[in-house]
Design a protein around this motif. Sequence first.
Motif, PDB file in Angstrom:
ATOM      1  N   VAL A 100       0.824  -1.211   0.000  1.00  0.00           N
ATOM      2  CA  VAL A 100       0.000   0.000   0.000  1.00  0.00           C
ATOM      3  C   VAL A 100       0.858   1.261   0.000  1.00  0.00           C
ATOM      4  O   VAL A 100       0.571   2.231  -0.712  1.00  0.00           O
ATOM      5  N   TYR A 101       1.939   1.282   0.815  1.00  0.00           N
ATOM      6  CA  TYR A 101       2.728   2.501   0.980  1.00  0.00           C
ATOM      7  C   TYR A 101       3.943   2.546   0.040  1.00  0.00           C
ATOM      8  O   TYR A 101       4.904   3.255   0.305  1.00  0.00           O
ATOM      9  N   LYS A 102       3.870   1.813  -1.032  1.00  0.00           N
ATOM     10  CA  LYS A 102       4.994   1.715  -1.960  1.00  0.00           C
ATOM     11  C   LYS A 102       5.404   3.077  -2.523  1.00  0.00           C
ATOM     12  O   LYS A 102       6.568   3.463  -2.496  1.00  0.00           O
ATOM     13  N   LYS A 103       4.457   3.842  -3.019  1.00  0.00           N
ATOM     14  CA  LYS A 103       4.765   5.129  -3.652  1.00  0.00           C
ATOM     15  C   LYS A 103       5.298   6.130  -2.633  1.00  0.00           C
ATOM     16  O   LYS A 103       6.271   6.854  -2.901  1.00  0.00           O
ATOM     17  N   ALA A 104       4.691   6.190  -1.443  1.00  0.00           N
ATOM     18  CA  ALA A 104       5.116   7.158  -0.424  1.00  0.00           C
ATOM     19  C   ALA A 104       6.543   6.886   0.045  1.00  0.00           C
ATOM     20  O   ALA A 104       7.366   7.810   0.158  1.00  0.00           O
ATOM     21  N   ILE A 105       6.853   5.622   0.296  1.00  0.00           N
ATOM     22  CA  ILE A 105       8.197   5.271   0.767  1.00  0.00           C
ATOM     23  C   ILE A 105       9.220   5.481  -0.345  1.00  0.00           C
ATOM     24  O   ILE A 105      10.353   5.905  -0.093  1.00  0.00           O
ATOM     25  N   THR A 106       8.844   5.202  -1.586  1.00  0.00           N
ATOM     26  CA  THR A 106       9.755   5.428  -2.705  1.00  0.00           C
ATOM     27  C   THR A 106      10.132   6.900  -2.808  1.00  0.00           C
ATOM     28  O   THR A 106      11.314   7.237  -2.967  1.00  0.00           O
ATOM     29  N   TRP A 107       9.150   7.790  -2.699  1.00  0.00           N
ATOM     30  CA  TRP A 107       9.438   9.216  -2.740  1.00  0.00           C
ATOM     31  C   TRP A 107      10.281   9.661  -1.549  1.00  0.00           C
ATOM     32  O   TRP A 107      11.172  10.510  -1.678  1.00  0.00           O
ATOM     33  N   LEU A 110      13.795   8.646  -2.258  1.00  0.00           N
ATOM     34  CA  LEU A 110      14.362   9.480  -3.314  1.00  0.00           C
ATOM     35  C   LEU A 110      14.814  10.838  -2.766  1.00  0.00           C
ATOM     36  O   LEU A 110      15.864  11.361  -3.144  1.00  0.00           O
ATOM     37  N   ILE A 111      14.022  11.408  -1.874  1.00  0.00           N
ATOM     38  CA  ILE A 111      14.381  12.707  -1.287  1.00  0.00           C
ATOM     39  C   ILE A 111      15.678  12.604  -0.507  1.00  0.00           C
ATOM     40  O   ILE A 111      16.538  13.487  -0.573  1.00  0.00           O
ATOM     41  N   THR A 112      15.845  11.503   0.237  1.00  0.00           N
ATOM     42  CA  THR A 112      17.073  11.350   1.030  1.00  0.00           C
ATOM     43  C   THR A 112      18.305  11.167   0.157  1.00  0.00           C
ATOM     44  O   THR A 112      19.433  11.410   0.603  1.00  0.00           O
ATOM     45  N   MET A 113      18.124  10.743  -1.090  1.00  0.00           N
ATOM     46  CA  MET A 113      19.270  10.578  -1.998  1.00  0.00           C
ATOM     47  C   MET A 113      19.800  11.924  -2.487  1.00  0.00           C
ATOM     48  O   MET A 113      20.988  12.062  -2.764  1.00  0.00           O
ATOM     49  N   PHE A 114      18.918  12.907  -2.579  1.00  0.00           N
ATOM     50  CA  PHE A 114      19.318  14.208  -3.133  1.00  0.00           C
ATOM     51  C   PHE A 114      19.515  15.288  -2.064  1.00  0.00           C
ATOM     52  O   PHE A 114      20.226  16.268  -2.298  1.00  0.00           O
ATOM     53  N   PHE A 115      18.892  15.123  -0.908  1.00  0.00           N
ATOM     54  CA  PHE A 115      19.001  16.129   0.145  1.00  0.00           C
ATOM     55  C   PHE A 115      19.396  15.445   1.453  1.00  0.00           C
ATOM     56  O   PHE A 115      18.720  14.516   1.901  1.00  0.00           O
ATOM     57  N   THR A 149      20.983   1.451  -2.374  1.00  0.00           N
ATOM     58  CA  THR A 149      21.018  -0.012  -2.270  1.00  0.00           C
ATOM     59  C   THR A 149      19.621  -0.588  -2.193  1.00  0.00           C
ATOM     60  O   THR A 149      19.338  -1.655  -2.760  1.00  0.00           O
ATOM     61  N   VAL A 150      18.707   0.101  -1.505  1.00  0.00           N
ATOM     62  CA  VAL A 150      17.317  -0.351  -1.432  1.00  0.00           C
ATOM     63  C   VAL A 150      16.710  -0.424  -2.831  1.00  0.00           C
ATOM     64  O   VAL A 150      16.029  -1.391  -3.188  1.00  0.00           O
ATOM     65  N   PHE A 151      16.976   0.589  -3.662  1.00  0.00           N
ATOM     66  CA  PHE A 151      16.431   0.593  -5.025  1.00  0.00           C
ATOM     67  C   PHE A 151      17.065  -0.499  -5.885  1.00  0.00           C
ATOM     68  O   PHE A 151      16.409  -1.054  -6.777  1.00  0.00           O
ATOM     69  N   VAL A 152      18.329  -0.810  -5.627  1.00  0.00           N
ATOM     70  CA  VAL A 152      18.963  -1.914  -6.357  1.00  0.00           C
ATOM     71  C   VAL A 152      18.284  -3.234  -5.999  1.00  0.00           C
ATOM     72  O   VAL A 152      17.971  -4.054  -6.872  1.00  0.00           O
ATOM     73  N   PHE A 153      18.033  -3.443  -4.705  1.00  0.00           N
ATOM     74  CA  PHE A 153      17.324  -4.651  -4.277  1.00  0.00           C
ATOM     75  C   PHE A 153      15.920  -4.683  -4.882  1.00  0.00           C
ATOM     76  O   PHE A 153      15.452  -5.736  -5.335  1.00  0.00           O
TER      77      PHE A 153
END
Length: 290
Positions: A100-107, A110-115, A149-153
Motif C-alpha cells: 500500500v505505501y509503496k509510492k510514499a516510501i519510494t518518494w 528518493l528525497i534522502t538521496m538528493f538532500f 542499495t534499497v532501489f537496487v534490491f
Amino acid sequence: MKQRYKIFIYLFFFLFSLAFILPFLLLIGISFSTEEDVARFGFSIIPRTFSTEAYEYVFANPDNLVSSYVVTIGYAFLGTALSVAIMAMMGYALARDGFVYKKAITWFLLITMFFRGGITPEYVINTQVYHLQDNLLIYLVSGLVSAYTVFVFKTFFGQLPKSLIESACLDGASEWQILTRVTLPLSKPVLATFFLFGLLSRWNNFEVSLYYIMTPKWYSLQYLLQQVLNEAKMLDQMMQNIPGVVAGDAPPAEIIKFAICILAAVPMLVVFPFFQRYFSKGMVVGAVKG
C-alpha cells in the motif's frame, strides 16, 4: 594467430595483476625494514635489514589493539548483516505490487538521496535523541540504510520470475516465507556483493569512533591505528627539536605507516575470496523449469 592472441591476453592480464600485487609487496617490504634504511636508500620490496620495529611499536599496547579488532569485526560483520537484511526487506516490500505505501516510501527514499541534513543534525539526533554517545550501539545504527542499495534490491527482486511467487502464494506461503525461501535464495550474488561492499566500508570507517566514542577500548581499528600513527609523528617531531637526542631514539614514524596499512588490509584480503565466486554467477540460474 589464435595462439598468439591468447599469449597476448595472458601477458596483458599478468602485467595488469602485477600493477596490483607489487604495491602490496612493497608495503610488506617497507613495514619490515628499518627507519634508517628507508631514509637512506628509499623504498624496496626486499628489506636491506629485516626488522619488526614498526610492529613492535604498534603492538606496544596489545590490549587496546585486540579490543579494537574485536570491536571492528563486530561492527563490520554484525552491522553489515543487519544493514543488508533491512535493505533487502525494504527492497522486497517495494517490489511487491500489493504494498500500500509503496509510492510514499519510494518518494521518501528518493528525497534522502538528493538532500541530506549533514553531519551536525545526524550527530545531534544520535547523541541527544537516541543517547548513543560513547555507546557501542552507535556502530550498528550508523549508516544502517542506503536508499541507493534499497532501489537496487527493489529492481533485482522485481526482475525475478513472478511465476515463482505466484506458485508460493498458491501453496499458502506467507510474505515472510516467500522472502526467505524463494526470493533470498535466488539473490545470493546481489546479497554477497552488497555485503562485501558494506563490510569494506565499515572496516575502513573511523568517523564513528572519531565523533561518538570516547572510551579507548571501544575504538575501531582504523581510528586506533590512526591514533598510534599521530602519536608516533608527534613524538618524532618533539624529539627532533631536543638537542642531543640520537636519531634512533625517535619512533619509526615512516615505517609505522606501512605496518598500519598491512594490519588494516590483511583481514579483508582473507575475507574477499569467500565472496568472489558469487560475482561470476548469473543473477538467476535455472529458477523456472520449462
